[in-house]
Motif scaffolding. Structure first.
Motif, PDB file in Angstrom:
ATOM      1  N   UNK A   1     -28.607 -29.817 -97.169  1.00  0.00           N
ATOM      2  CA  UNK A   1     -27.552 -28.553 -96.425  1.00  0.00           C
ATOM      3  C   UNK A   1     -25.947 -29.061 -96.879  1.00  0.00           C
ATOM      4  N   UNK A   2     -25.873 -30.048 -97.646  1.00  0.00           N
ATOM      5  CA  UNK A   2     -24.853 -30.028 -98.254  1.00  0.00           C
ATOM      6  C   UNK A   2     -24.393 -29.489 -99.828  1.00  0.00           C
ATOM      7  N   UNK A   3     -25.415 -29.145-100.775  1.00  0.00           N
ATOM      8  CA  UNK A   3     -25.521 -28.561-101.001  1.00  0.00           C
ATOM      9  C   UNK A   3     -24.841 -26.989-100.881  1.00  0.00           C
TER      10      UNK A   3
ATOM     11  N   UNK B   1     -21.795 -26.341 -99.720  1.00  0.00           N
ATOM     12  CA  UNK B   1     -20.592 -26.156-101.403  1.00  0.00           C
ATOM     13  C   UNK B   1     -20.896 -24.737-101.906  1.00  0.00           C
ATOM     14  N   UNK B   2     -21.618 -24.327-101.906  1.00  0.00           N
ATOM     15  CA  UNK B   2     -22.129 -23.050-102.787  1.00  0.00           C
ATOM     16  C   UNK B   2     -21.451 -22.278-102.131  1.00  0.00           C
ATOM     17  N   UNK B   3     -21.773 -22.372-101.212  1.00  0.00           N
ATOM     18  CA  UNK B   3     -21.629 -20.789-100.078  1.00  0.00           C
ATOM     19  C   UNK B   3     -20.067 -20.515 -99.752  1.00  0.00           C
TER      20      UNK B   3
ATOM     21  N   UNK C   1     -19.514 -35.884-104.112  1.00  0.00           N
ATOM     22  CA  UNK C   1     -18.115 -36.616-104.553  1.00  0.00           C
ATOM     23  C   UNK C   1     -16.890 -36.336-105.181  1.00  0.00           C
ATOM     24  N   UNK C   2     -18.251 -35.700-106.226  1.00  0.00           N
ATOM     25  CA  UNK C   2     -16.876 -35.497-107.286  1.00  0.00           C
ATOM     26  C   UNK C   2     -16.488 -34.152-107.501  1.00  0.00           C
ATOM     27  N   UNK C   3     -17.416 -33.063-106.746  1.00  0.00           N
ATOM     28  CA  UNK C   3     -17.336 -31.350-106.480  1.00  0.00           C
ATOM     29  C   UNK C   3     -16.730 -31.848-105.452  1.00  0.00           C
ATOM     30  N   UNK C   4     -16.518 -32.539-104.389  1.00  0.00           N
ATOM     31  CA  UNK C   4     -14.841 -32.982-103.057  1.00  0.00           C
ATOM     32  C   UNK C   4     -13.850 -32.668-103.658  1.00  0.00           C
ATOM     33  N   UNK C   5     -13.163 -33.626-105.467  1.00  0.00           N
ATOM     34  CA  UNK C   5     -12.293 -33.590-105.591  1.00  0.00           C
ATOM     35  C   UNK C   5     -11.417 -32.144-106.491  1.00  0.00           C
ATOM     36  N   UNK C   6     -12.653 -31.104-106.967  1.00  0.00           N
ATOM     37  CA  UNK C   6     -12.139 -30.847-107.426  1.00  0.00           C
ATOM     38  C   UNK C   6     -11.496 -29.039-106.383  1.00  0.00           C
TER      39      UNK C   6
ATOM     40  N   UNK D   1     -23.180 -29.512-109.791  1.00  0.00           N
ATOM     41  CA  UNK D   1     -24.016 -28.351-109.345  1.00  0.00           C
ATOM     42  C   UNK D   1     -25.545 -28.605-109.411  1.00  0.00           C
ATOM     43  N   UNK D   2     -25.357 -28.589-110.656  1.00  0.00           N
ATOM     44  CA  UNK D   2     -27.342 -28.700-112.082  1.00  0.00           C
ATOM     45  C   UNK D   2     -27.942 -29.918-111.134  1.00  0.00           C
ATOM     46  N   UNK D   3     -27.022 -30.959-111.712  1.00  0.00           N
ATOM     47  CA  UNK D   3     -27.351 -32.376-111.848  1.00  0.00           C
ATOM     48  C   UNK D   3     -27.446 -32.427-109.641  1.00  0.00           C
ATOM     49  N   UNK D   4     -26.842 -32.214-109.259  1.00  0.00           N
ATOM     50  CA  UNK D   4     -27.534 -32.412-107.543  1.00  0.00           C
ATOM     51  C   UNK D   4     -29.385 -31.140-107.814  1.00  0.00           C
ATOM     52  N   UNK D   5     -29.115 -30.554-107.949  1.00  0.00           N
ATOM     53  CA  UNK D   5     -30.206 -30.072-107.641  1.00  0.00           C
ATOM     54  C   UNK D   5     -31.612 -30.147-109.022  1.00  0.00           C
ATOM     55  N   UNK D   6     -31.016 -31.236-109.386  1.00  0.00           N
ATOM     56  CA  UNK D   6     -32.499 -31.589-110.445  1.00  0.00           C
ATOM     57  C   UNK D   6     -33.173 -32.838-109.949  1.00  0.00           C
ATOM     58  N   UNK D   7     -31.812 -33.912-109.117  1.00  0.00           N
ATOM     59  CA  UNK D   7     -32.327 -34.563-108.330  1.00  0.00           C
ATOM     60  C   UNK D   7     -33.346 -34.559-106.788  1.00  0.00           C
ATOM     61  N   UNK D   8     -32.318 -33.845-106.837  1.00  0.00           N
ATOM     62  CA  UNK D   8     -33.567 -33.058-105.008  1.00  0.00           C
ATOM     63  C   UNK D   8     -34.249 -32.430-105.101  1.00  0.00           C
TER      64      UNK D   8
END
Length: 304
Positions: free
Chosen positions: A168-170, A173-175, A230-235, A274-281
């Motif tokens: 949901x968080x991903x 972030x994307x949309x 958390x890092x994405x939020x800083x971008x 984004x890729x790292x999040x998808x991979x871990x999920x």
């Protein structure tokens, strides 16, 4: 105000006290108060912690009971002896390296020294020690045999919650580029760590098996998801998905917006996270799939 259901530890504590009272009715224990108090104190989250607290209480009871017996022979209720007896009790506990038993030992000493009345010192001291011991035994037994939690099942359920929350968080972030509150995800990861810690404590008293390395890796992956979010939020700059991450996101996020602007060779850092999040999920999803297969096989075996 939201009304919460009583927890299992709450219910088991009540059951333990009830058993103490019932045993008191048939005169197996003399003073129900000491047994019930010991039972309440021993009712911990895990069986191991119940045993640890119970043993500490037994040690303290024995020390306090012995010193109380010796001092009450001199003069029951004496203010000076009450002071000296507590000092002696604490000192003995320190010497025996049972510092966790100091409070219990002191309370038992005072109970004997100040409440003995016309009772026989030896009988009264032994009685208080027996009552407390029975409370400890009842507390540990109830915690072991009644409504014992299935921590392994809870661990896998918690992983599913973290997976769903991460998706949901991903998607958010994307949309939309709107950063949803990640505090719930952080809270669930902490809860997962707590369940895992409790399971490890229970492991020596359980017949369940667990791949320790697999769960450790899963917890690390959950933390990595949180870190990347958390890092994405800083971008602050506007970022674009590349085609590869868009395809991967579609397989994870139901109803992902179709009008997303896709750009290659831009927003490289953004797409890395984004890729790292998808991979871990995807990796934490696999552990849940493995558990579901095992559960279905167990149910089928029972049915057959």
């Amino acid at each position: 105000m939201k009304i919460q259901k009583p927890g299992m530890r709450n219910i088991k504590t009540g059951i333990g006290v009830m058993i103490c009272v019932l045993i008191g009715y048939i005169h197996i224990i003399d003073n129900i108060f000491f047994a019930a108090t010991a039972c309440i104190v021993c009712m911990q989250t895990t069986v191991k912690s119940s045993l640890t607290v119970g043993l500490n209480r037994l040690k303290g009871t024995l020390v306090g009971g012995l010193i109380g017996f010796l001092f009450v022979l001199i003069r029951p209720g004496s203010p000076v002896l009450a002071c000296l007896g507590v000092i002696t009790t604490i000192y003995v506990c320190n010497v025996l390296n049972i510092k966790n038993s100091i409070t219990v030992a002191s309370i038992v000493y005072c109970a004997i020294m100040l409440n003995i009345g016309t009772n026989n010192p030896l009988t009264y001291s032994l009685g208080r020690t027996w009552d407390t011991s029975m409370g400890v035994i009842i507390g540990v037994a109830v915690n072991y045999y009644i409504f014992r939690p299935n921590y392994l099942n809870s661990i896998y359920k918690e992983i599913r919650i973290i997976e769903t929350t991460s998706i949901k968080l991903l998607q958010s972030e994307i949309e939309k580029g709107i950063h949803m509150d990640r505090s719930f995800l952080k809270k669930e990861i902490s809860k997962l760590e707590g369940l895992y810690k409790n399971f490890l404590e229970e492991l020596e008293y359980s017949n369940q098996e667990l791949d320790d390395e697999e769960i450790n890796k899963t917890i690390k992956r959950c933390k990595q998801i949180y870190l990347h979010l958390q890092i994405l939020e800083q971008m602050k700059d506007k970022c674009y998905l590349n085609k590869e991450n868009y395809i991967k996101s579609k397989s994870l996020c139901e109803g992902l917006a179709k009008n997303l602007e896709i750009k290659e060779r831009t927003s490289i850092v953004y797409n890395y996270h984004i890729g790292a999040i998808i991979k871990n999920i995807n990796e934490i999803h696999e552990i849940g799939e493995h558990n579901s297969i095992n559960e279905n096989n167990e149910k089928l075996a029972i049915f057959v």
